[in-house]
Design a protein around this motif. Sequence first.
Motif, PDB file in Angstrom:
ATOM      1  N   TRP A 112      15.511  36.422  37.196  1.00  0.00           N
ATOM      2  CA  TRP A 112      16.163  35.588  38.201  1.00  0.00           C
ATOM      3  C   TRP A 112      15.647  36.098  39.539  1.00  0.00           C
ATOM      4  CZ3 TRP A 112      22.180  35.650  39.136  1.00  0.00           C
ATOM      5  CH2 TRP A 112      22.495  34.764  40.174  1.00  0.00           C
TER       6      TRP A 112
ATOM      7  N   ASP B 147      13.588  30.588  36.628  1.00  0.00           N
ATOM      8  CA  ASP B 147      15.035  30.556  36.898  1.00  0.00           C
ATOM      9  C   ASP B 147      15.295  29.606  38.078  1.00  0.00           C
ATOM     10  OD1 ASP B 147      17.804  31.246  36.985  1.00  0.00           O
ATOM     11  OD2 ASP B 147      17.349  33.234  36.187  1.00  0.00           O
ATOM     12  N   ILE B 148      16.537  29.495  38.488  1.00  0.00           N
ATOM     13  CA  ILE B 148      16.958  28.448  39.433  1.00  0.00           C
ATOM     14  C   ILE B 148      16.129  28.298  40.709  1.00  0.00           C
ATOM     15  CG2 ILE B 148      19.342  28.226  38.704  1.00  0.00           C
ATOM     16  CD1 ILE B 148      20.134  30.293  40.757  1.00  0.00           C
TER      17      ILE B 148
ATOM     18  N   TRP C  19      25.749  26.207  41.989  1.00  0.00           N
ATOM     19  CA  TRP C  19      24.669  26.680  42.882  1.00  0.00           C
ATOM     20  C   TRP C  19      24.377  25.785  44.074  1.00  0.00           C
ATOM     21  CZ3 TRP C  19      24.538  31.394  42.103  1.00  0.00           C
ATOM     22  CH2 TRP C  19      24.539  31.939  40.823  1.00  0.00           C
TER      23      TRP C  19
ATOM     24  N   TRP D 286      15.678  26.207  29.093  1.00  0.00           N
ATOM     25  CA  TRP D 286      16.947  26.892  28.802  1.00  0.00           C
ATOM     26  C   TRP D 286      18.048  26.212  29.596  1.00  0.00           C
ATOM     27  CZ3 TRP D 286      17.866  31.940  31.912  1.00  0.00           C
ATOM     28  CH2 TRP D 286      16.940  32.091  32.937  1.00  0.00           C
TER      29      TRP D 286
ATOM     30  N   ASP E 224      21.599  26.232  31.162  1.00  0.00           N
ATOM     31  CA  ASP E 224      22.503  27.290  31.628  1.00  0.00           C
ATOM     32  C   ASP E 224      23.766  26.687  32.249  1.00  0.00           C
ATOM     33  OD1 ASP E 224      23.346  29.891  32.221  1.00  0.00           O
ATOM     34  OD2 ASP E 224      22.235  29.986  34.104  1.00  0.00           O
ATOM     35  N   MET E 225      24.752  27.537  32.469  1.00  0.00           N
ATOM     36  CA  MET E 225      25.987  27.192  33.185  1.00  0.00           C
ATOM     37  C   MET E 225      26.744  26.062  32.496  1.00  0.00           C
ATOM     38  SD  MET E 225      25.725  29.367  35.684  1.00  0.00           S
ATOM     39  CE  MET E 225      26.558  28.996  37.222  1.00  0.00           C
TER      40      MET E 225
ATOM     41  N   ARG F 165      22.996  28.467  26.808  1.00  0.00           N
ATOM     42  CA  ARG F 165      23.888  29.611  26.944  1.00  0.00           C
ATOM     43  C   ARG F 165      25.184  29.348  26.194  1.00  0.00           C
ATOM     44  NH1 ARG F 165      25.769  32.395  32.540  1.00  0.00           N
ATOM     45  NH2 ARG F 165      27.125  30.565  32.608  1.00  0.00           N
TER      46      ARG F 165
ATOM     47  N   TRP G 279      20.520  32.483  23.936  1.00  0.00           N
ATOM     48  CA  TRP G 279      20.410  33.886  24.323  1.00  0.00           C
ATOM     49  C   TRP G 279      21.828  34.358  24.572  1.00  0.00           C
ATOM     50  CZ3 TRP G 279      20.339  30.181  28.017  1.00  0.00           C
ATOM     51  CH2 TRP G 279      20.894  30.463  29.270  1.00  0.00           C
TER      52      TRP G 279
ATOM     53  N   ASP H  96      24.754  37.110  29.995  1.00  0.00           N
ATOM     54  CA  ASP H  96      24.579  38.141  31.021  1.00  0.00           C
ATOM     55  C   ASP H  96      25.111  39.502  30.588  1.00  0.00           C
ATOM     56  OD1 ASP H  96      23.625  35.986  32.345  1.00  0.00           O
ATOM     57  OD2 ASP H  96      25.328  35.780  33.714  1.00  0.00           O
TER      58      ASP H  96
ATOM     59  N   PHE I 236      20.564  42.484  31.664  1.00  0.00           N
ATOM     60  CA  PHE I 236      20.512  41.502  32.762  1.00  0.00           C
ATOM     61  C   PHE I 236      21.084  42.093  34.050  1.00  0.00           C
ATOM     62  CE2 PHE I 236      22.775  38.021  35.020  1.00  0.00           C
ATOM     63  CZ  PHE I 236      21.697  37.208  35.341  1.00  0.00           C
TER      64      PHE I 236
ATOM     65  N   HIS J 243      14.674  39.956  30.590  1.00  0.00           N
ATOM     66  CA  HIS J 243      15.265  39.156  31.671  1.00  0.00           C
ATOM     67  C   HIS J 243      16.203  40.025  32.490  1.00  0.00           C
ATOM     68  CE1 HIS J 243      16.793  35.795  33.917  1.00  0.00           C
ATOM     69  NE2 HIS J 243      17.962  35.729  33.304  1.00  0.00           N
TER      70      HIS J 243
HETATM   71  O1  MIG Z   1      25.529  33.244  36.564  1.00  0.00           O
HETATM   72  O2  MIG Z   1      20.346  31.204  36.908  1.00  0.00           O
HETATM   73  O3  MIG Z   1      22.931  33.616  32.126  1.00  0.00           O
HETATM   74  O4  MIG Z   1      20.275  34.203  32.636  1.00  0.00           O
HETATM   75  O5  MIG Z   1      19.443  34.266  35.332  1.00  0.00           O
HETATM   76  C1  MIG Z   1      24.228  33.218  37.058  1.00  0.00           C
HETATM   77  C2  MIG Z   1      20.773  32.479  37.201  1.00  0.00           C
HETATM   78  C3  MIG Z   1      23.515  31.989  36.553  1.00  0.00           C
HETATM   79  C4  MIG Z   1      23.217  32.870  34.364  1.00  0.00           C
HETATM   80  C5  MIG Z   1      22.264  33.081  33.243  1.00  0.00           C
HETATM   81  C6  MIG Z   1      21.172  33.986  33.695  1.00  0.00           C
HETATM   82  C7  MIG Z   1      20.446  33.375  34.879  1.00  0.00           C
HETATM   83  C8  MIG Z   1      21.451  33.130  36.012  1.00  0.00           C
HETATM   84  N1  MIG Z   1      22.558  32.285  35.536  1.00  0.00           N
END
Ligand code: MIG
Length: 689
Positions: free
Chosen positions: A170, A198-199, A272, A306, A308-309, A405, A418, A421, A454, A479
């Motif tokens: 990240w 990543d984001i 975000w 991937w 996420d969130m 996630r 995966w 965190d 992480f 990661h």
């Molecule tokens: O809570 O995108 O589990 O792998 O790097 C942070 C940022 C949000 C959570 C993921 C993590 C990733 C991170 N995301």
Amino acid sequence: MIKKYIFGSPMNTGAAALKLSDETGSLPVFGTDISENKITLTCTLSERDIVYGLGEANRGINKRGWHYEAKNSDDCVHTENKTALYGSHNFVAVSGCEHFGIFIDTPAYIHFDIGYTDPDVMTIDIHSPDAAVYFIAADDISTVVREFRQLIGKSYIPPLWAFGYQQSRWGYKSADEIREVVENHRSSGIPLDAVYMDIDYMDGYRDFTVDSVKFPEFDKFVSEMKENNIHLVPIIDAGVKIDENYDVYREGVENGYFCKRADGSDFVAGVWPGRTHFPDFFMPETRKWFGEKYRRLTELGIDGFWNDMNEPAIFYSEEGLREAMEHVDRLKGENLGIDSYFDLTGTVAGISNNVKDYDRFYHTVDGEKIPHSKLHNLYGMNMTKAAAEAFERFDPCKRMLMLSRSSYIGMHRYSGIWTGDNCSWWSHLLMSIKQMPSLNMCGFLYTGSDVGGFGNDTTPDLLMRWLEFAVFTPLMRNHSAAGTRDQEVYRFRNSAAFANIIRLRYRLIPYLYSEFVKSVLNDDMYFRPLAFDFPDDSIAVGVEDQLMVGNSVMIAPVYEQNARGRIVYLPEEMLRVKYLPDGSYETRVMPKGHSYVSAELDEVVFFIRKGHFIPLADSANSTAELNMKKLTLLGYLDYKANYLMYSDDGESKDYYDQNNYITLTVIKDNRDISVRSSAPDIELAADIK
Ligand code: MIG
């Protein structure tokens, strides 16, 4: 024997792949208590009973002595007091005098008290009147789990390249930064198959966009990486940014694709990009629409994602934020003492991932409005289903790398996971070891933890030990979180030793990949507790820090700081393989029983069962360069053994093609070793004790 019992009128979650008829009698073994809004199942545990299951959960392989919740949670501190992580995997299996399993198929909140309140009682509290409950009984635990796996259907298989080493962080902010990461791996002889984005790659955290300043000519960048045998894996978040100039947002609003409040307006949650809307993935048309957006990236050559969130993680809801602000306002100017001080901090902390918000938005299921609180545990699965359904449309013959996630059983057919965190802690290396077989029971075979940890700063020794374990996990991804110490292996002084461990991974891929795919196709577990293979060995059944990997290998990872070896329990005579930092290995036959096995920081030790051998390839810098047709057979046997090797093109889905199976044979006649392959084009060497 599987039986299905219906309580109330449960929804179809999508977990079961077999359709069973409903039983009329009462649930065996468990006492059942139904009150207005709750179903309570109780069973007594005998002294010897081990309770397996629950997939992605905290604590031991044997779940007994703690309690757990089905409540998909975005929680980035997986300490021992926690009772819920990102997924709900509501399958538990008891193994002792009898062997049985129970799967509670409902999106509702469930509390599993597994000998926590009373050591001899398991109580399952289902906070809903509606649930499908599957009961499985068999003569042994392996059969219980296999029958459960048959019920839920075949697990997801990723492309072969997803078995290569993968690097993530990240904080990678530009194409140039990623180029540098790749270059550093290549120039240090560290194999690499993928880099995660990543984001920060997005334009203002808008899903399916790419920042054109930091990633100019993104399509060319993707091809450049492909030419270097690197796959880029972008992240996709659940929340869609509220922005009139963003087409995904506009389309979602215009077509009613987002989750609604009670008054019909679109629900707003902060993530975000600030304010966002959550797509209502329970509606097929939303899934189709959102899934189609992945095409923007697949058309540029992207073949992995991937999600996420997707619990979903909620920093705040508009309503919750307003209430908290008002509350804080009232405390302004006060002399904050014991109660008011905690009131203030609790109010502020409570704005994120607050279950109160789950009653503030609704999904539409078959035309009916249902509050999120009733469906919460299925949200991540349905987001990932949107992607998987889309990939099927884009190209039904091509495998994609997909990780999510958040999850629920059933999602294992579409994607890997995966484990979220974790932290750069030794205890989390051990936790990861224990999670693997539990996840496998619940169908999640393509999985692994963030290697090196992480959160928090890693240390080179922790990272190295973690890699030595991750050599065996299907997903092997380094990661780390933004703001933590750099964690790419070349950052550390002994990068040659790191490279050597990752090179071992590539040597093992013919075995690991073959065992993985066979496990999927046979509804087997790829990682098993020793108890599954040695059920009559009273010591083996209690071992929690060693695992069987496929049919021929046992691992006993070192997971303690400064340890130079460890005690290992061998349930039978085995061949110990010690892989050394110069790339060579030593083998030695070790007797049944406890032994101290030395393993210096840069050495990897594993064991091969007697009467077995495994195929090893020469190492390579990427899976594309791996030669699966030149193998060394390493093992230990008296006379003769076969190995059924599964091997395919690594990207199409013809898993049942008979040409994918090659029988390798080793015959030992006194000192003479002869090797044979059912496929003519395989070059074989042997190293047999
Ligand atoms: O809570 O995108 O589990 O792998 O790097 C942070 C940022 C949000 C959570 C993921 C993590 C990733 C991170 N995301």
